[in-house]
Design an enzyme around this catalytic site. Structure first.
Site, mmCIF file in Angstrom:
data_model
loop_
_atom_site.group_PDB
_atom_site.id
_atom_site.type_symbol
_atom_site.label_atom_id
_atom_site.label_comp_id
_atom_site.label_asym_id
_atom_site.label_seq_id
_atom_site.Cartn_x
_atom_site.Cartn_y
_atom_site.Cartn_z
ATOM 1 N N VAL A 240 0.843 -1.190 0.000
ATOM 2 C CA VAL A 240 0.000 0.000 0.000
ATOM 3 C C VAL A 240 0.890 1.255 0.000
ATOM 4 C CG1 VAL A 240 -1.822 1.158 1.341
ATOM 5 C CG2 VAL A 240 -1.823 -1.316 1.152
ATOM 6 N N HIS A 241 1.631 1.425 -1.113
ATOM 7 C CA HIS A 241 2.597 2.539 -1.151
ATOM 8 C C HIS A 241 1.912 3.905 -0.993
ATOM 9 C CE1 HIS A 241 5.996 0.094 -2.445
ATOM 10 N NE2 HIS A 241 5.302 -0.393 -3.452
ATOM 11 N N ASP A 242 1.011 4.220 -1.922
ATOM 12 C CA ASP A 242 0.533 5.604 -2.010
ATOM 13 C C ASP A 242 -0.381 5.982 -0.848
ATOM 14 O OD1 ASP A 242 1.975 5.707 -4.302
ATOM 15 O OD2 ASP A 242 0.276 5.832 -5.674
#
Ligand code: CA
Length: 316
Positions: A240-242
């Site tokens: 869940v980078h962003d």
């Protein structure tokens, strides 16, 4: 209330970030600006239009630059093997989505919105930093007017993800990223040091879709291709980078940070590498001297962050 412009290249994990911002009660999403990166600027802009339409998001969309900050830099290929040929997991997004765009280019939209809301706008940038750098070049005075810049990008104390040195958003436009890091405004770097710790399993996402209505059902559908890609790294889950960068905005107590000037390497085998000179450490003369101290995230309470993501995505 946090007034936010999201600069984004949707992009599967961008889609989750957009829904998080749209549904969080303390966030007022005042604009969406598009960047190329996960796909071409035409595709990422069309995807932003599609998500705005599907999720009834009121914020206007301004289309970003189709070229790197340094016009002499060659473009890297787009990672269709991660985000799909359509940038949203090959779900069959229509070629044209009938949602009007703001007439201004992204960097001008950023400049005008910041000047109209002095001291209030947080720029959350989760793609390449091209539009932010273009805004800085055209109107350097905005550094005094932006509240904070939170970026998803970089790998400070850990390896990169497109090369051993570099993370993708920085590697895609390193001159732009360096311009953003050294400008006299407050930057928070939410990089791979923390984003790789925030993951969501396919099962959890399906559970959210079952109680979050059509919006989360769409998020679940468009995320499957991306989860398949990440399955080799985190079992049956997506990174869940962003959204991790968006969590910082509303729950910074979950993050450990370190201050110090940050530079980006723009040439050589380390191209796109982000390097911090930690405050308080003594070195000889260097290219970090005299530059603003920025915050980099070095650790995160991942369980706390993901609880907040799950709660927020299912808000109606
Ligand atoms: Ca992104």
């Amino acid at each position: 209330m946090h007034k936010v412009i999201l600069d984004t290249d949707p992009g599967v994990d961008d889609a989750m970030a957009l829904l998080f911002l749209a549904r969080h009660p303390e966030i007022d999403l005042v604009g969406i600006t598009t960047a190329f990166g996960n796909a071409s600027i035409e595709t990422t802009t069309r995807n932003a239009q599609y998500l705005k339409q599907q999720w009834n998001i009121s914020a206007p969309i301004a289309k970003g630059s189709a070229a790197q900050y340094d016009p002499g830099r060659a473009t890297h290929p787009f990672p269709a093997y991660i985000h799909g040929d359509d940038g949203l997991g090959n779900i069959g997004v229509p070629d044209v989505v009938d949602v009007p765009l703001d007439p201004r280019p992204a960097h001008q939209f950023i400049i005008d919105t910041v000047k109209a809301n002095p001291g209030e706008i947080v720029l959350v940038a989760v793609g390449r930093m091209t539009n932010l750098a273009n805004a800085l070049k055209a109107a350097p005075e905005i550094t005094d007017l932006v509240k904070e810049v939170i970026i998803m990008g970089g790998a400070i104390d850990v390896p990169g993800n497109v090369t051993p040195a570099a993370e993708a958003n920085i590697h895609g436009d390193p001159e732009a990223a360096d311009a953003v890091m050294i400008a006299p405004w407050k930057v928070v770097v939410v990089g791979l040091d923390v984003t790789l710790k925030t993951t969501m399993s396919r099962t959890t996402l399906a559970g959210l879709a079952a109680k979050g209505g059509r919006a989360v059902e769409l998020l679940d559908k468009l995320s499957q291709f991306y989860i398949d890609f990440y399955d080799g790294q985190v079992e049956d889950s997506m990174v869940v980078h962003d959204t991790c960068a968006c969590v910082y905005l509303v729950a910074r107590e979950l993050f450990t940070t370190r201050g110090g000037a940050v530079r980006v390497l723009t040439t050589g085998i380390g191209e796109g590498k982000t390097i911090q000179k930690p405050d308080g450490m003594v070195f000889g003369k260097s290219e970090w001297d005299g530059l603003p101290s920025q915050l980099v995230c070095t650790d995160v309470d991942a369980d706390g962050a993901m609880r907040l993501v799950e709660e927020t995505l299912v808000r109606q």
